[in-house]
Design a protein around this motif. Structure first.
Motif, PDB file in Angstrom:
ATOM      1  N   ARG A   1       0.819  -1.214   0.000  1.00 24.61           N
ATOM      2  CA  ARG A   1       0.000   0.000   0.000  1.00 24.61           C
ATOM      3  C   ARG A   1       0.855   1.266   0.000  1.00 24.61           C
ATOM      4  N   GLY A   2       2.146   1.078  -0.177  1.00 25.02           N
ATOM      5  CA  GLY A   2       3.017   2.248  -0.289  1.00 25.02           C
ATOM      6  C   GLY A   2       2.958   3.112   0.947  1.00 25.02           C
ATOM      7  N   LYS A   3       2.680   4.392   0.733  1.00 28.09           N
ATOM      8  CA  LYS A   3       2.699   5.330   1.855  1.00 28.09           C
ATOM      9  C   LYS A   3       1.314   5.560   2.460  1.00 28.09           C
ATOM     10  N   ILE A   4       0.406   4.639   2.180  1.00 22.46           N
ATOM     11  CA  ILE A   4      -0.902   4.719   2.846  1.00 22.46           C
ATOM     12  C   ILE A   4      -0.736   4.037   4.195  1.00 22.46           C
ATOM     13  N   ASN A   5      -0.812   4.831   5.236  1.00 19.41           N
ATOM     14  CA  ASN A   5      -0.507   4.316   6.563  1.00 19.41           C
ATOM     15  C   ASN A   5      -1.795   4.029   7.330  1.00 19.41           C
ATOM     16  N   LEU A   6      -2.068   2.732   7.473  1.00 20.67           N
ATOM     17  CA  LEU A   6      -3.325   2.336   8.113  1.00 20.67           C
ATOM     18  C   LEU A   6      -3.265   2.453   9.627  1.00 20.67           C
ATOM     19  N   SER A   7      -2.067   2.488  10.162  1.00 18.52           N
ATOM     20  CA  SER A   7      -1.958   2.494  11.626  1.00 18.52           C
ATOM     21  C   SER A   7      -1.033   3.615  12.096  1.00 18.52           C
TER      22      SER A   7
ATOM     23  N   SER B   1       3.150  11.227  -1.256  1.00 16.35           N
ATOM     24  CA  SER B   1       3.045  11.741   0.107  1.00 16.35           C
ATOM     25  C   SER B   1       2.367  10.707   0.994  1.00 16.35           C
ATOM     26  N   GLU B   2       2.660  10.792   2.264  1.00 17.62           N
ATOM     27  CA  GLU B   2       2.029   9.849   3.185  1.00 17.62           C
ATOM     28  C   GLU B   2       0.547  10.180   3.349  1.00 17.62           C
ATOM     29  N   LYS B   3      -0.233   9.136   3.487  1.00 23.63           N
ATOM     30  CA  LYS B   3      -1.660   9.327   3.758  1.00 23.63           C
ATOM     31  C   LYS B   3      -2.015   8.555   5.020  1.00 23.63           C
TER      32      LYS B   3
END
Lengths: 283, 575
Positions: free
Chosen positions: B386-392, B414-416
């Motif tokens: 998920r790359g820079k998609i930060n779930l936690s 960019s981070e999400k």
């Protein structure tokens, strides 16, 4: 507990005296009074003067395209139904460009709160007539007078299956806060059509115009009476504007009818891993 | 051994189901299949046909001759007799029509069997399948099993009632035509378990394997069976499928869900995609991942809904107003569809941008054998990125902070964090914006964000772009270039040409856009080779992309745009 200040983003660029100021403040107050903070709310904005609230209201926001805020809001709710989802849209945005989405969001009873800034003109594009403008209305796009009959937002919502239909007035902030709080708390689709003067482009539907024609629904008004609600919705034809919740009933909302997310929101669920059962279908 | 079985009849009488059952029968008996359907855009009244090419090795394209033609009506015979040879078997009911041509006749008394056993017209199909298995030397038990699986919910009596039509067809042929029985479908001793999947089913499988949690669509041929397949899997897999009011709502539902953190996809054909493209541009600027499944059919406008074409490639590549990165992939067959669908979801997340998976009616609705162990391996090896998609993302219990959703980075990504993460807020914006998402018209900030987004293209090209696959002989002087579903026909043409002593090479592109100019130019450098572009459209659209990107112009083209897939014969003819 969050404050109005916490919800306040950049300094608004609305015209002095614009009804948007009142609506913007009422939304913040309603959220504060409901004990939400900006990190607990999602707001989808359409395009128009109303949608420009995106920069003035702190929340998890999605500034959508003109007309498309409702399907975005539906998608967000489906993905994470724990979050309250508001859509801040305009009359042209919601009843014109996005009219089809409006009908179907009502039908689906998606649990979103749609706050429509109804000023009967297109403000951001300098004053063309909106779908709610009265027949004969003269504007830059209708110099000879508007030919079409106006959309009746309340009746459209009612006949499309909305379970909460209300009308507020940007000039009565406290009353609007009450309506918004009920709308946000309502389980299911809620429409708040907010009558709003456009001080720059609409010289007909002014504060004075509305002040003389709005009235609050009585305390013992029967909110669950569909026929009565329809009657109220059509009072606009006599230039009378009821304020308050004109209709509210309980019906399971869309996400509640999905067994997939009965225990956890979609975004929090574990990944599905039993592929074998799918693969067998192809053998 | 390779043979083609084809069945035809009036639309609305179960030809599709019957064809698919035949494919499964052949597959269960140990063979490889490739099938193809022909049907008009009608529910009733037109002509439907379904052909299955069966072989003991992988089948990549249809063949010219029909070996067994099952005529459920007279029209079928006259529509397809030009593909019959003197050795072809024609299954038909003499009571309905007869013919004098020199083909091998197999008279199956459909009408009589139906009357005797008190069956409905649709059960003609079951008789036809029984008769087909019989004449091809197959085992009737495989069909009886399939019937049992199909009707088991309705009880044993219904199962047995249906099975007797299969048995009647089977016995009838065995009794009267034993001298014509072939050994084409004799059960293989060594069998590899195989799936019979269409391109649409391959996409559906890929989507679920990739953990796509929301699929939205509006029915449109030839993409609709993705909607049906995923909708039928909702309870099992937990995916949410929304059949929205129009394609604009479809893509915006997906964008909303993706914004909220789940993998989301949409599926459509050209007309529906046209309605989506404004929102595709929204996904581009707001940096919202989304996978778009585009199953092409011949346009313009309503075009020919149930036929095939690769006419929307340039439209897909240039879809959406303004400049933003998007990735276009075009699988060449069902296996590539599974693999590239899995990849598409990773790419959409990694680059936070739309990824379009391009198919067409031929690939979407035709089935092909895919080995079970191949699928199992793909499933085992797939990793969700998920790359820079930060779930936690860690919660912030201090003062509420605005999260820089569009922070300038080296790779443009960019981070999400998930909406709802405590202690933060941000907006995703369809307007040009600052790092914090706030709308801007400042020229410097605008340039920074445009550059940031476009840097993703470079990152994709260096990390995930793949050059075309090469098939054939590297020293060949004849080189084919194609993309997407034309792969199989070119592969078979290569084999046929090789038999004639003609060496060929073949570059098949499935990572269509963006292209790595330098690498592709190097690969296709025009020495003294003869290049032939093969496309299922009128303008040679991929050729135009190659010309635009590399400056190379491929003049020789094999194009087809009558709604039918390119055939092996027409490729060979041009050599």
């Amino acid at each position: 507990m969050a404050s109005i200040q916490d919800f306040s983003g950049y300094q608004p660029t609305w015209c002095p005296g614009c009804g948007n100021w009142g609506i913007g403040m009422a939304i913040k107050k309603a959220l504060v009074e409901l004990n939400y903070s900006p990190d607990q709310v999602v707001v989808v904005f359409g395009i128009g003067c109303s949608g420009n609230m995106n920069d003035f209201l702190n929340a998890y926001g999605l500034h959508s395209l003109h007309g498309r805020a409702l399907p975005n809001a539906i998608g967000i709710k489906l993905a994470n139904h724990k979050l309250p989802v508001l859509a801040v849209v305009g009359d042209g945005d919601c009843y014109g460009e996005g009219g089809n989405h409006f009908i179907h969001a009502c039908r689906g009873n998606h649990d979103i709160t749609v706050i429509v800034h109804d000023n009967r003109v297109y403000g951001l594009t300098t004053g063309q007539s909106a779908p709610t403008a009265p027949k004969g209305y003269r504007s830059k796009s209708t110099p000879l007078g508007l030919i079409e009959a106006p959309v009746n937002p309340l009746a459209l919502a009612l006949t499309s299956g909305a379970t909460f239909v209300a009308q507020g007035f940007a000039g009565d902030l406290n009353h609007l806060v009450l309506i918004l709080k009920e709308a946000i708390t309502h389980k299911g689709f809620s429409l708040v059509n907010v009558l709003q003067p456009c001080v720059t482009f609409n010289k007909v539907n002014t504060y004075q115009y509305y002040l003389q024609r709005v009235y609050k629904l009585e305390k013992d008004y029967q909110k669950d009476n569909f026929k009565l609600a329809l009657e109220k919705a059509f009072e606009v034809n006599e230039e009378k504007f009821p304020l308050g919740v004109i209709y509210q009933v309980k019906r399971p909302c869309y996400h509640e009818s999905l067994p997939q997310i009965s225990s956890l929101p979609l975004v929090e669920k574990k990944r599905f891993l039993e592929y074998d059962s799918l693969i067998k279908e192809f053998i | 051994m390779t043979f083609t079985w084809k069945i035809g009849g009036e639309a609305g009488f179960g030809i599709m189901t019957t064809g698919l059952l035949f494919s499964k029968i052949a597959s269960r008996l140990g063979y490889y299949i490739l099938d193809y359907v022909e049907y008009p855009s009608l529910v009733r009244g037109g002509h439907n046909a379904y052909e299955v090419c069966v072989s003991d090795k992988e089948v990549t394209a249809l063949k010219k001759d029909i070996d067994v033609l099952v005529c459920l009506n007279e029209e079928t015979f006259y529509k397809h007799k030009n593909r019959l040879t003197s050795q072809s078997l024609v299954l038909y009911d003499k009571e309905e029509f007869d013919f004098n041509d020199n083909f091998k006749k197999v008279d199956v008394p459909f009408k009589k069997i139906l009357t005797d056993l008190k069956g409905q017209t649709v059960m003609k199909n079951t008789i036809a399948l029984g008769a087909s298995i019989s004449i091809l030397g197959g085992k009737i038990e495989v069909l009886l099993d399939l019937i049992a699986e199909q009707f088991k919910k309705k009880g044993d009596e219904i199962v047995r009632f249906n099975q007797q039509f299969a048995i009647a067809g089977y016995e009838e042929v065995k009794k009267n035509y034993s001298f014509l029985i072939k050994n084409f479908l004799i059960e293989k001793e060594e069998k590899k378990e195989k799936l019979v999947v269409s391109g649409n089913e391959a996409f559906s499988l890929g989507a679920v394997l990739a953990d796509c949690r929301l699929y939205a669509a509006y029915p449109m041929t030839p993409s609709s069976s993705v909607l049906h397949t995923l909708a039928s899997w909702q309870e099992k897999t937990g995916i949410i499928v929304r059949h929205a009011e129009d394609e604009i709502a479809v893509i915006n539902t997906a964008l909303g869900a993706s914004f909220a953190g789940v993998r989301a996809a949409v599926g459509t054909s050209g007309g529906g995609f046209s309605l989506m493209v404004e929102s595709l541009s929204f996904a581009g600027v707001a940096e919202i991942p989304v996978v778009v499944f585009l199953a092409q059919r011949p346009g313009p406008a309503t075009g020919m809904p149930t036929w095939t074409e690769q006419g929307d490639l340039l439209f897909a590549v240039f879809s959406g107003h303004g400049e933003f990165p998007k990735i276009v992939l075009a699988p060449g067959d069902q296996k590539e569809m599974i693999k590239l669908t899995l990849k598409a979801f990773n790419l959409a997340d990694i680059y936070q941008t739309p990824v379009i998976v391009v198919s067409d009616m031929y690939l979407s609705e035709g089935h092909k054998s895919v080995e079970r162990d191949w699928v199992d391996k793909i499933v085992r090896e797939y990793q969700i990125r998920r790359g820079k998609i930060n779930l936690s993302y860690k919660e912030n219990s201090q003062k509420l902070e605005i999260f820089l959703r569009y922070k300038i980075t080296e790779d443009g990504i960019s981070e999400k964090i998930l909406p709802g993460t405590p202690g933060y807020f941000y907006q995703e914006n369809s307007y040009e914006h600052l790092e914090d998402g706030h709308t801007t018209e400042d020229f410097k900030e605008r340039t920074k964000q445009v550059d940031k987004r476009n840097r993703k293209i470079g990152a994709y090209l260096s990390q995930n772009f793949q050059l075309p696959n090469f098939y054939g002989q590297s020293d060949a002087s004849i080189i084919f270039i194609s993309w997407g579903s034309t792969k199989g026909a070119v592969l078979l043409a290569q084999k046929e040409l090789e038999k004639k002593g003609i060496k060929t090479g073949f570059y098949h592109f499935n990572h269509i856009y963006p292209l790595d100019k330098e690498k592709v130019s190097k690969l296709l450098k025009k020495d003294n080779k003869r290049y032939l572009l093969v496309e299922n459209n009128a303008l040679g659209q991929f050729g135009k992309i190659l010309a635009m990107e590399t400056g190379l112009d491929f003049e020789e083209k094999i194009l087809r745009y009558d709604g039918r897939p390119i055939t092996v014969e027409e490729i060979i003819e041009k050599i």
